[in-house]
Motif scaffolding. Sequence first.
Motif, PDB file in Angstrom:
ATOM      1  N   ALA A   1       0.921  -1.347  -0.122  1.00 29.33           N
ATOM      2  CA  ALA A   1      -0.199  -0.169  -0.035  1.00 29.33           C
ATOM      3  C   ALA A   1       0.914   1.363  -0.217  1.00 29.33           C
ATOM      4  O   ALA A   1       1.753   1.452   0.830  1.00 29.33           O
ATOM      5  N   PRO A   2       0.752   2.054  -0.991  1.00 25.77           N
ATOM      6  CA  PRO A   2       1.499   3.154  -1.186  1.00 25.77           C
ATOM      7  C   PRO A   2       1.177   4.543  -0.041  1.00 25.77           C
ATOM      8  O   PRO A   2       0.458   5.519  -0.289  1.00 25.77           O
ATOM      9  N   PHE A   3       1.144   4.130   1.188  1.00 27.30           N
ATOM     10  CA  PHE A   3       0.172   4.986   2.137  1.00 27.30           C
ATOM     11  C   PHE A   3       1.147   5.061   3.570  1.00 27.30           C
ATOM     12  O   PHE A   3       1.572   3.776   3.991  1.00 27.30           O
ATOM     13  N   ASN A   4       1.208   6.136   4.150  1.00 30.45           N
ATOM     14  CA  ASN A   4       2.052   6.262   5.439  1.00 30.45           C
ATOM     15  C   ASN A   4       0.992   6.213   6.767  1.00 30.45           C
ATOM     16  O   ASN A   4       0.194   7.250   6.731  1.00 30.45           O
ATOM     17  N   PHE A   5       0.983   5.105   7.210  1.00 31.98           N
ATOM     18  CA  PHE A   5      -0.239   5.056   8.221  1.00 31.98           C
ATOM     19  C   PHE A   5       0.263   5.689   9.625  1.00 31.98           C
ATOM     20  O   PHE A   5      -0.612   5.774  10.657  1.00 31.98           O
ATOM     21  N   LYS A   6       1.424   6.254   9.656  1.00 29.91           N
ATOM     22  CA  LYS A   6       1.794   6.903  11.029  1.00 29.91           C
ATOM     23  C   LYS A   6       0.874   7.998  11.255  1.00 29.91           C
ATOM     24  O   LYS A   6       0.538   8.941  10.527  1.00 29.91           O
ATOM     25  N   GLY A   7       0.197   7.852  12.630  1.00 32.18           N
ATOM     26  CA  GLY A   7      -0.802   8.796  13.028  1.00 32.18           C
ATOM     27  C   GLY A   7      -2.178   8.733  12.422  1.00 32.18           C
ATOM     28  O   GLY A   7      -2.966   9.861  12.758  1.00 32.18           O
ATOM     29  N   LYS A   8      -2.375   7.977  11.752  1.00 31.27           N
ATOM     30  CA  LYS A   8      -3.665   7.896  10.948  1.00 31.27           C
ATOM     31  C   LYS A   8      -4.840   7.025  11.399  1.00 31.27           C
ATOM     32  O   LYS A   8      -4.435   6.200  12.285  1.00 31.27           O
TER      33      LYS A   8
ATOM     34  N   GLY B   1      -6.129  -9.069  12.185  1.00 32.70           N
ATOM     35  CA  GLY B   1      -4.699  -9.189  11.968  1.00 32.70           C
ATOM     36  C   GLY B   1      -4.047  -8.000  11.045  1.00 32.70           C
ATOM     37  O   GLY B   1      -3.078  -7.756  10.882  1.00 32.70           O
ATOM     38  N   MET B   2      -5.265  -7.340  10.105  1.00 33.44           N
ATOM     39  CA  MET B   2      -4.723  -6.245   9.316  1.00 33.44           C
ATOM     40  C   MET B   2      -4.135  -5.010  10.085  1.00 33.44           C
ATOM     41  O   MET B   2      -3.470  -4.421   9.416  1.00 33.44           O
ATOM     42  N   LEU B   3      -4.886  -4.840  11.251  1.00 38.62           N
ATOM     43  CA  LEU B   3      -4.444  -3.635  11.977  1.00 38.62           C
ATOM     44  C   LEU B   3      -3.551  -3.787  12.772  1.00 38.62           C
ATOM     45  O   LEU B   3      -2.685  -2.991  13.113  1.00 38.62           O
ATOM     46  N   LEU B   4      -3.435  -5.213  13.287  1.00 38.34           N
ATOM     47  CA  LEU B   4      -2.278  -5.471  14.321  1.00 38.34           C
ATOM     48  C   LEU B   4      -0.646  -4.964  14.149  1.00 38.34           C
ATOM     49  O   LEU B   4      -0.115  -4.484  14.707  1.00 38.34           O
ATOM     50  N   PRO B   5      -0.413  -5.462  12.685  1.00 39.50           N
ATOM     51  CA  PRO B   5       0.869  -4.732  12.389  1.00 39.50           C
ATOM     52  C   PRO B   5       1.391  -3.364  12.393  1.00 39.50           C
ATOM     53  O   PRO B   5       2.362  -2.670  12.539  1.00 39.50           O
ATOM     54  N   LEU B   6       0.133  -2.678  12.286  1.00 37.18           N
ATOM     55  CA  LEU B   6       0.292  -1.152  12.318  1.00 37.18           C
ATOM     56  C   LEU B   6       0.268  -0.718  13.633  1.00 37.18           C
ATOM     57  O   LEU B   6       0.721   0.346  13.999  1.00 37.18           O
ATOM     58  N   GLY B   7      -0.435  -1.581  14.467  1.00 38.18           N
ATOM     59  CA  GLY B   7      -0.215  -1.485  15.955  1.00 38.18           C
ATOM     60  C   GLY B   7      -0.077   0.183  16.621  1.00 38.18           C
ATOM     61  O   GLY B   7      -1.059   0.859  16.322  1.00 38.18           O
ATOM     62  N   THR B   8       1.077   0.208  17.269  1.00 44.52           N
ATOM     63  CA  THR B   8       1.235   1.525  18.024  1.00 44.52           C
ATOM     64  C   THR B   8       1.289   2.549  16.862  1.00 44.52           C
ATOM     65  O   THR B   8       1.348   3.768  17.475  1.00 44.52           O
ATOM     66  N   CYS B   9       1.626   2.233  15.740  1.00 44.94           N
ATOM     67  CA  CYS B   9       1.812   3.547  14.950  1.00 44.94           C
ATOM     68  C   CYS B   9       0.677   4.512  14.424  1.00 44.94           C
ATOM     69  O   CYS B   9       0.608   5.516  14.117  1.00 44.94           O
ATOM     70  N   LEU B  10      -0.549   3.814  14.764  1.00 41.86           N
ATOM     71  CA  LEU B  10      -1.789   4.489  14.269  1.00 41.86           C
ATOM     72  C   LEU B  10      -2.367   5.481  15.265  1.00 41.86           C
ATOM     73  O   LEU B  10      -1.987   5.359  16.372  1.00 41.86           O
ATOM     74  N   ARG B  11      -3.069   6.455  14.761  1.00 44.59           N
ATOM     75  CA  ARG B  11      -3.748   7.174  15.981  1.00 44.59           C
ATOM     76  C   ARG B  11      -4.958   6.539  16.359  1.00 44.59           C
ATOM     77  O   ARG B  11      -5.335   6.327  17.352  1.00 44.59           O
ATOM     78  N   CYS B  12      -5.580   5.642  15.407  1.00 38.17           N
ATOM     79  CA  CYS B  12      -6.810   4.809  15.677  1.00 38.17           C
ATOM     80  C   CYS B  12      -6.941   3.941  14.909  1.00 38.17           C
ATOM     81  O   CYS B  12      -7.220   4.275  13.406  1.00 38.17           O
ATOM     82  N   GLY B  13      -7.312   2.725  15.135  1.00 38.35           N
ATOM     83  CA  GLY B  13      -7.777   1.692  14.189  1.00 38.35           C
ATOM     84  C   GLY B  13      -8.971   0.954  14.813  1.00 38.35           C
ATOM     85  O   GLY B  13      -8.988   0.602  15.836  1.00 38.35           O
ATOM     86  N   VAL B  14     -10.074   0.952  13.689  1.00 36.70           N
ATOM     87  CA  VAL B  14     -11.333   0.598  14.009  1.00 36.70           C
ATOM     88  C   VAL B  14     -11.449  -0.782  13.081  1.00 36.70           C
ATOM     89  O   VAL B  14     -11.498  -0.462  11.930  1.00 36.70           O
TER      90      VAL B  14
ATOM     91  N   ALA C   1      -5.322  -7.735  20.538  1.00 32.73           N
ATOM     92  CA  ALA C   1      -4.735  -6.175  20.544  1.00 32.73           C
ATOM     93  C   ALA C   1      -4.260  -5.886  22.000  1.00 32.73           C
ATOM     94  O   ALA C   1      -3.496  -5.159  22.365  1.00 32.73           O
ATOM     95  N   ALA C   2      -5.103  -6.287  22.978  1.00 26.22           N
ATOM     96  CA  ALA C   2      -4.974  -5.888  24.500  1.00 26.22           C
ATOM     97  C   ALA C   2      -3.582  -6.527  24.785  1.00 26.22           C
ATOM     98  O   ALA C   2      -2.708  -5.949  25.502  1.00 26.22           O
ATOM     99  N   VAL C   3      -3.402  -7.728  24.510  1.00 23.57           N
ATOM    100  CA  VAL C   3      -2.234  -8.556  24.768  1.00 23.57           C
ATOM    101  C   VAL C   3      -0.854  -7.981  24.105  1.00 23.57           C
ATOM    102  O   VAL C   3       0.187  -7.697  24.908  1.00 23.57           O
ATOM    103  N   GLN C   4      -1.233  -7.311  22.807  1.00 20.85           N
ATOM    104  CA  GLN C   4       0.140  -6.846  22.373  1.00 20.85           C
ATOM    105  C   GLN C   4       0.422  -5.310  22.779  1.00 20.85           C
ATOM    106  O   GLN C   4       1.066  -4.473  22.270  1.00 20.85           O
ATOM    107  N   GLY C   5      -0.601  -4.759  23.618  1.00 19.57           N
ATOM    108  CA  GLY C   5      -0.567  -3.375  24.010  1.00 19.57           C
ATOM    109  C   GLY C   5      -1.075  -2.472  23.064  1.00 19.57           C
ATOM    110  O   GLY C   5      -0.399  -1.052  23.078  1.00 19.57           O
ATOM    111  N   CYS C   6      -1.839  -2.763  22.131  1.00 22.63           N
ATOM    112  CA  CYS C   6      -2.414  -1.830  21.007  1.00 22.63           C
ATOM    113  C   CYS C   6      -3.473  -1.362  21.390  1.00 22.63           C
ATOM    114  O   CYS C   6      -4.795  -1.529  21.040  1.00 22.63           O
ATOM    115  N   GLY C   7      -3.287  -0.346  22.542  1.00 21.54           N
ATOM    116  CA  GLY C   7      -4.651   0.399  23.265  1.00 21.54           C
ATOM    117  C   GLY C   7      -5.323   1.080  21.755  1.00 21.54           C
ATOM    118  O   GLY C   7      -6.519   1.648  22.337  1.00 21.54           O
ATOM    119  N   GLN C   8      -4.739   1.591  20.671  1.00 22.58           N
ATOM    120  CA  GLN C   8      -5.758   2.313  20.036  1.00 22.58           C
ATOM    121  C   GLN C   8      -6.423   1.408  18.994  1.00 22.58           C
ATOM    122  O   GLN C   8      -7.101   2.051  18.062  1.00 22.58           O
TER     123      GLN C   8
END
Length: 264
Positions: free
Chosen positions: A104-111, A122-135, A151-158
């Motif tokens: 994907a030609p997209f910078n996910f940081k803060g998005k 699983g599509m959101l997990l690798p983006l994990g902590t770099c996102l602003r929010c993943g739903v 997500a909780a075990v991985q510490g991905c609170g967002q």
Amino acid sequence: MNFSTFKKKIGNLPMVGPCLRKAWRVLHGKPATLPPAPFVREPLDPTAAPAHQQVRQCLNLINYAKAGGKPYSATKYPGGYHSMTIGSVRLAGQRDPEYRLNLAPFNFKGKTVLDIGSNQGGMLLPLGTCLRCGVGVDYDPKMVNVANRIAAVQGCGQLRYYVFDIDREPLELLKDFLPDERADIVFLLSICMWIKNWREVIAFAASIAPALLFESNGTPQQQSEQEQELRRRYARVQLLTGESVDDANQKLRKLFFCDQPVTT
Ligand SMILES: C[S@@+](CC[C@H](N)C(=O)[O-])C[C@H]1O[C@@H](n2cnc3c(N)ncnc32)[C@H](O)[C@@H]1O
């Protein structure tokens, strides 16, 4: 013996079951429902490190979700539909999320990302902590449960996952799962063949986000109709790959990146 018991018995026969399912796929473009896999919860090992106990809990939830026997339950893969790393343990799944994300030609940081049909998340997990929010939303509550636990075990609170039936519930309501009613990108990956209102869902995605990562699925005819709809709704549609090579079972899906939604 009633028809459903008969169907189950035939479906469970070693050679006959797989052949019949293949024939169904060829004729209908979608897999037949698989016989439910038996589920047994593995107790935790009290002597194991807490991190290992959490992996065991996630595996129990993944196995429970897989036992539903849906075509996208990925029953034969230890990790279910998505390969993922939980703690230090790598679980092989049917699909490798990083493969599609890296294209994907997209910078996910803060998005903010909305993943429609998120399965076990699983599509959101690798983006994990770099996102602003993943739903992520999916209509299978067992998949949503496992996604939230991982997500909780991985510490991905967002990351948040919700039960939502795209075919039956008002699409507008999806806005209320998002911080500002909008996302920076929507994922609509390998779901259109499963839903009736896929044209409306593409239009909705174009109305709430400037970008869409889309994977077509179904027969060649269905995938070509999905591509045409993308071209109607977005001024720019890039084919990222014509094959889903990360999936040993099904390589014939196409991945697109769409932006510049057409406002009507
Ligand atoms: C083939 S899987 C794709 C999973 C994920 N999007 C991916 O590509 O990695 C299709 C997903 O769509 C979900 N799904 C099917 N019909 C749905 C509906 N009506 N509403 C919400 N989710 C649905 C299924 O539960 C399943 O998780």
